[in-house]
Design a protein around this motif. Structure first.
Motif, short mmCIF file in Angstrom:
data_model
loop_
_atom_site.label_atom_id
_atom_site.label_comp_id
_atom_site.label_asym_id
_atom_site.label_seq_id
_atom_site.Cartn_x
_atom_site.Cartn_y
_atom_site.Cartn_z
N PRO A 1 0.88 -1.54 -0.24
CA PRO A 1 -0.36 0.40 0.08
C PRO A 1 0.93 1.14 -0.57
CG PRO A 1 -1.39 -1.59 1.81
CD PRO A 1 0.49 -2.14 1.47
N PRO A 2 0.99 2.56 -0.52
CA PRO A 2 1.42 3.37 -0.66
C PRO A 2 1.69 4.45 0.43
CG PRO A 2 -0.95 3.84 -0.98
CD PRO A 2 -1.03 1.89 -1.20
N GLY A 3 0.78 4.33 1.72
CA GLY A 3 0.88 4.93 3.03
C GLY A 3 2.22 5.28 3.32
N LEU B 1 -5.93 3.65 9.07
CA LEU B 1 -4.34 4.07 8.58
C LEU B 1 -2.81 2.85 8.98
CD1 LEU B 1 -3.71 7.34 9.94
CD2 LEU B 1 -3.71 7.05 7.80
N GLU B 2 -3.21 1.72 9.54
CA GLU B 2 -2.30 0.62 9.29
C GLU B 2 -2.58 -0.33 8.69
OE1 GLU B 2 -0.25 0.22 11.47
OE2 GLU B 2 -0.04 1.02 13.52
N PRO B 3 -3.65 -0.91 8.05
CA PRO B 3 -3.77 -1.00 6.66
C PRO B 3 -2.81 -0.17 5.66
CG PRO B 3 -5.07 -1.61 7.54
CD PRO B 3 -4.56 -0.66 8.14
N PHE B 4 -3.05 0.92 5.35
CA PHE B 4 -2.82 1.56 4.66
C PHE B 4 -1.18 1.77 3.93
CE2 PHE B 4 -2.60 4.90 2.70
CZ PHE B 4 -3.26 5.34 0.66
N PHE B 5 -0.43 1.36 5.99
CA PHE B 5 0.92 0.81 5.81
C PHE B 5 1.44 -0.28 4.98
CE2 PHE B 5 0.18 4.59 8.59
CZ PHE B 5 1.17 5.24 7.90
N LYS B 6 1.35 -0.89 5.50
CA LYS B 6 1.25 -2.28 5.00
C LYS B 6 -0.16 -3.42 5.21
CE LYS B 6 5.26 -5.55 4.82
NZ LYS B 6 6.59 -5.12 5.18
N GLY C 1 -13.24 -0.35 10.34
CA GLY C 1 -12.13 0.89 9.96
C GLY C 1 -10.54 -0.19 9.18
N ALA C 2 -10.36 -0.80 9.68
CA ALA C 2 -9.14 -2.04 9.10
C ALA C 2 -9.62 -2.80 7.83
CB ALA C 2 -8.58 -3.47 10.22
N ALA C 3 -10.84 -2.60 7.59
CA ALA C 3 -11.21 -3.26 5.93
C ALA C 3 -11.42 -2.33 4.93
CB ALA C 3 -12.75 -3.73 6.04
N ALA C 4 -11.77 -0.44 5.84
CA ALA C 4 -11.13 0.81 4.50
C ALA C 4 -10.18 0.88 4.78
CB ALA C 4 -11.99 2.02 5.37
N GLY C 5 -9.17 0.56 5.12
CA GLY C 5 -7.12 0.20 5.03
C GLY C 5 -7.74 0.05 3.84
N TYR D 1 -6.00 0.48 -0.17
CA TYR D 1 -5.00 0.15 -1.06
C TYR D 1 -5.87 -0.32 -2.36
CZ TYR D 1 -1.71 -2.86 -2.28
OH TYR D 1 -0.60 -3.49 -2.79
N LEU D 2 -7.02 -0.16 -2.85
CA LEU D 2 -7.69 -0.89 -3.69
C LEU D 2 -8.22 -0.78 -4.74
CD1 LEU D 2 -10.02 -4.28 -2.35
CD2 LEU D 2 -7.25 -4.50 -3.18
N LEU D 3 -8.55 1.12 -3.51
CA LEU D 3 -9.30 2.46 -4.66
C LEU D 3 -7.53 2.63 -5.44
CD1 LEU D 3 -10.58 3.84 -5.64
CD2 LEU D 3 -10.40 5.13 -3.21
N TYR D 4 -6.30 2.30 -4.75
CA TYR D 4 -5.07 3.11 -5.25
C TYR D 4 -4.89 3.23 -6.04
CZ TYR D 4 -0.41 4.37 -6.09
OH TYR D 4 0.94 5.04 -6.15
N GLY D 5 -5.02 0.63 -6.60
CA GLY D 5 -4.47 -0.12 -7.39
C GLY D 5 -5.43 0.02 -8.74
N ALA D 6 -6.89 0.19 -8.03
CA ALA D 6 -8.09 0.78 -9.12
C ALA D 6 -7.64 1.91 -9.73
CB ALA D 6 -9.24 1.01 -8.54
N LEU D 7 -7.60 3.05 -9.07
CA LEU D 7 -7.01 4.15 -10.16
C LEU D 7 -5.78 4.50 -10.58
CD1 LEU D 7 -7.48 6.95 -6.95
CD2 LEU D 7 -9.48 6.57 -9.53
N VAL D 8 -4.89 3.35 -10.75
CA VAL D 8 -3.65 3.37 -11.35
C VAL D 8 -3.52 2.23 -12.05
CG1 VAL D 8 -1.06 2.86 -10.90
CG2 VAL D 8 -2.41 3.94 -8.95
N ASP D 9 -4.23 1.19 -12.12
CA ASP D 9 -3.66 -0.27 -12.98
C ASP D 9 -4.17 -1.23 -12.32
OD1 ASP D 9 -3.26 -2.31 -14.39
OD2 ASP D 9 -1.32 -1.18 -15.72
N TRP D 10 -5.71 -1.44 -12.42
CA TRP D 10 -6.29 -2.64 -11.52
C TRP D 10 -5.69 -3.95 -11.83
CZ3 TRP D 10 -8.67 -2.79 -7.59
CH2 TRP D 10 -9.98 -3.83 -6.76
N SER D 11 -5.69 -3.93 -13.54
CA SER D 11 -5.43 -5.22 -13.25
C SER D 11 -4.08 -5.57 -12.94
CB SER D 11 -5.33 -5.59 -14.88
OG SER D 11 -4.05 -4.61 -16.01
N LEU D 12 -2.98 -5.20 -13.38
CA LEU D 12 -1.68 -5.03 -12.61
C LEU D 12 -1.31 -5.50 -11.43
CD1 LEU D 12 1.69 -4.17 -12.81
CD2 LEU D 12 1.52 -2.44 -12.49
#
Length: 442
Positions: free
Chosen positions: A76-78, A190-195, A224-228, A232-243
Motif C-alpha cells: 500500500p502507498p501509505g 491507517l495501519e493496513p494502508f501502511f502495510k 476501519g481495518a477493512a477500509a484501510g 489500497y484497492l482504490l489506489y490500485g484501481a486508479l493506477v492500474d487494476w489489472s497490474l
C-alpha cells in the motif's frame, strides 16, 4: 522515564547511518523513491523484483543495479507517501542523493516514541517497576536499537499500534468519548494502508472492546481495518487494476505453508544478516506467562493479545522465507515483546527464583554480553568453569530462598540479582553503541 527515553534516542542516533548498511535492506530506497516520485511526478517509480511489472530500465546507483518499474504497488502507498512528503519538505528532489541518515531519521523518531508509549500502556497491567523495566529494555536492547533505524512501514505502525491499544482500553473501560473512538478508528484505517499486516490492529482493538461489550466501536474498528485495505484497492484501481491483481497474486506465492508464525518468533533479528536477539525470545516467554492470567486481566488483554493477534496476521499474510530473512517484520510488535522481557526481568528481581533468573541471564543477559565482553572484535567465549561460577553466584542465593530457615537471605539475594541485572543493562548500552562494528562482522 524521560531519562530512559533520551537514552533510547541517543542509542538510536549513534551511528544510525552505518548499521545496518544502507544496501543491506534496499527497501529503504524502494519506499523513499516511490514516495518521492509519486509526489513529484505522479508515478511511484522505484525498484522491484516482481516479474508482473512490464520490463523497465536499470538504474545504476549506490554501487548497485536496480531494476526500475513504473506504478509500483508491491505494498500500500501509505508509507511511501509519508516518506515522500518528508523528503520533499527536506528539499530532496533527486533519487541518487539520498543518504541513510536522511532516510532513517523518521524511523528513529517513531521508534523513540514507542518507549514512553509502551511505558504508558504497561503502567497499569505491570505496575511501575515492571513498566519501567520493560521500557528500559526497549530503549537499550541491541536488537530493538538496530531495527529501530530501518525506514520500513513497521516503523510508523509500532507507535500507532500502541496508541490504538491505549485508546481501545480507554473506550473499553468507559471514560473515552467519541473523539477517542474516532481517533482509534482512524488508526485502524491507517495501519493496513501502511502495510496489509496492519489489519491486526483493527482486530486486536475490536476484541478488546468486545470483551467489555463495546460492540459498536468494536465493529467500527473492524470496518476501519477493512477500509484501510479498501484504500489500497482504490489506489490500485486508479493506477492500474489489472497490474495490482498480478502483484497481489505474485505476493501470495511467497507463502509456503502455515509456519510463518514460528519463523517470525524463532529466526534472528537483523537486516539480511544474523543478529540473534535473546530479548526478543525472552519476550515471547514472558508473553506466554501473561496468557495464564485471568481472561480479562489487563496483561492478557492489553499486552499479550495484541502481540498474538499480529502473529496471526503474519501467519495468514506473510511467507516463511520472508520472515526468516527480514528481521524488520518484528518492529511493529517489538514494544510488546520487550515489555514482556522487561517484566520477566523485574519479577526475577522482586521475587528471585532460579528459573526466572536463568531465563533472563541465558537469553537477555547473553544478548547483552556476547559482543561487549568479547576481545579483538570476536564473541565472548568464557571457559565453561567460569560461566558456571558466574551463574552459580547469581542463582544460588535465589535457590536457597526455598529453604524457610534461610528466608533472611532474601535481601542479599535481591541485591545480587539487582547488580547482575544492572550489569546486563550496561551490556545492552555498550553493545548498542558498538552495533556498527558488530554488524560489519555478521
Amino acid at each position: 522515564m524521560a531519562l530512559v527515553t533520551l537514552a533510547g534516542l541517543a542509542l538510536r542516533l549513534h551511528d544510525y547511518g552505518a548499521a545496518p548498511g544502507f544496501l543491506d535492506n534496499a527497501d529503504e530506497l524502494q519506499f523513499s523513491w516511490a514516495g518521492l516520485n509519486l509526489l513529484l511526478h505522479g508515478d511511484a517509480y522505484t525498484w522491484s523484483y516482481f516479474r508482473s511489472y512490464p520490463q523497465g530500465d536499470v538504474l545504476q546507483a549506490y554501487g548497485t543495479a536496480f531494476p526500475m518499474v513504473h506504478h509500483w504497488m508491491d505494498h500500500p502507498p501509505g508509507f511511501s507517501l509519508l516518506m515522500g512528503a518528508y523528503l520533499v519538505l527536506a528539499g530532496q528532489r533527486s533519487m541518487t542523493t539520498l543518504t541513510p541518515e536522511m532516510v532513517r531519521l523518521p524511523a528513529v523518531l517513531f521508534a523513540t516514541a514507542t518507549i514512553p508509549l509502551a511505558y504508558a500502556l504497561a503502567r497499569r497491567p505491570l505496575g511501575l517497576g515492571g513498566a519501567l523495566a520493560g521500557a528500559a529494555v526497549l530503549a537499550t536492547g541491541p536488537g530493538a536499537v538496530l531495527l529501530s533505524r530501518q525506514a520500513e512501514p513497521e516503523a510508523v505502525m509500532a507507535p500507532l499500534f500502541l496508541v490504538a491499544v491505549l485508546l481501545a482500553a480507554r473506550l473499553a473501560d468507559g471514560p473515552g468519548g467519541w473523539l477517542t473512538g474516532v481517533a482509534l478508528v482512524a488508526i485502524c484505517v491507517l495501519e493496513p494502508f501502511f502495510k496489509v499486516t496492519g489489519v491486526a490492529v483493527g482486530a486486536a482493538s475490536a476484541v478488546i472492546l468486545a470483551m467489555n461489550a463495546r460492540w459498536g466501536w468494536g465493529l467500527a474498528c473492524v470496518l476501519g481495518a477493512a477500509a484501510g485495505i479498501g484504500l489500497y484497492l482504490l489506489y490500485g484501481a486508479l493506477v492500474d487494476w489489472s497490474l495490482l491483481w498480478k502483484i497481489v497474486a505474485e505476493q501470495a506465492l511467497n507463502r509456503r505453508g502455515v509456519m510463518a508464525a514460528f519463523e517470525f518468533i524463532a529466526d534472528p533479528t537483523g537486516a539480511n544478516r544474523r543478529l540473534r536477539d535473546g530479548w526478543w525470545l525472552l519476550g515471547w516467554i514472558g508473553a506466554g506467562l501473561w496468557l495464564f492470567h485471568a481472561r480479562r486481566a489487563d496483561a492478557e488483554r492489553l499486552l499479550a493479545w495484541p502481540l498474538f493477534a499480529y502473529l496471526a496476521a503474519i501467519t495468514v499474510l506473510a511467507g516463511e522465507q520472508l520472515t526468516a530473512q527480514y528481521g524488520w517484520y518484528h518492529v511493529a510488535v517489538i514494544p510488546f515483546a520487550y515489555l514482556a522481557a522487561g517484566s520477566l526481568a523485574w519479577r526475577a528481581f522482586v521475587e528471585p527464583s532460579p528459573a526466572r533468573l536463568l531465563a533472563v541471564l541465558l537469553l537477555g543477559g547473553a544478548m547483552a554480553t556476547e559482543y561487549w565482553l568479547g576481545a579483538g572484535g570476536s564473541n565472548w567465549i568464557p571457559p565453561p568453569a567460569l560461566l558456571v561460577a558466574i551463574l552459580a553466584v547469581v542463582v544460588a542465593p535465589a535457590a536457597l530462598l526455598a529453604v524457610p530457615a534461610l528466608a533472611p537471605l532474601r535481601g542479599y539475594a535481591r541485591a545480587l540479582v539487582g547488580l547482575a541485572l544492572g550489569f546486563v543493562l550496561v551490556g545492552n548500552i555498550l553493545t548498542s553503541l558498538s552495533l556498527t562494528d558488530i554488524f560489519s562482522r555478521l
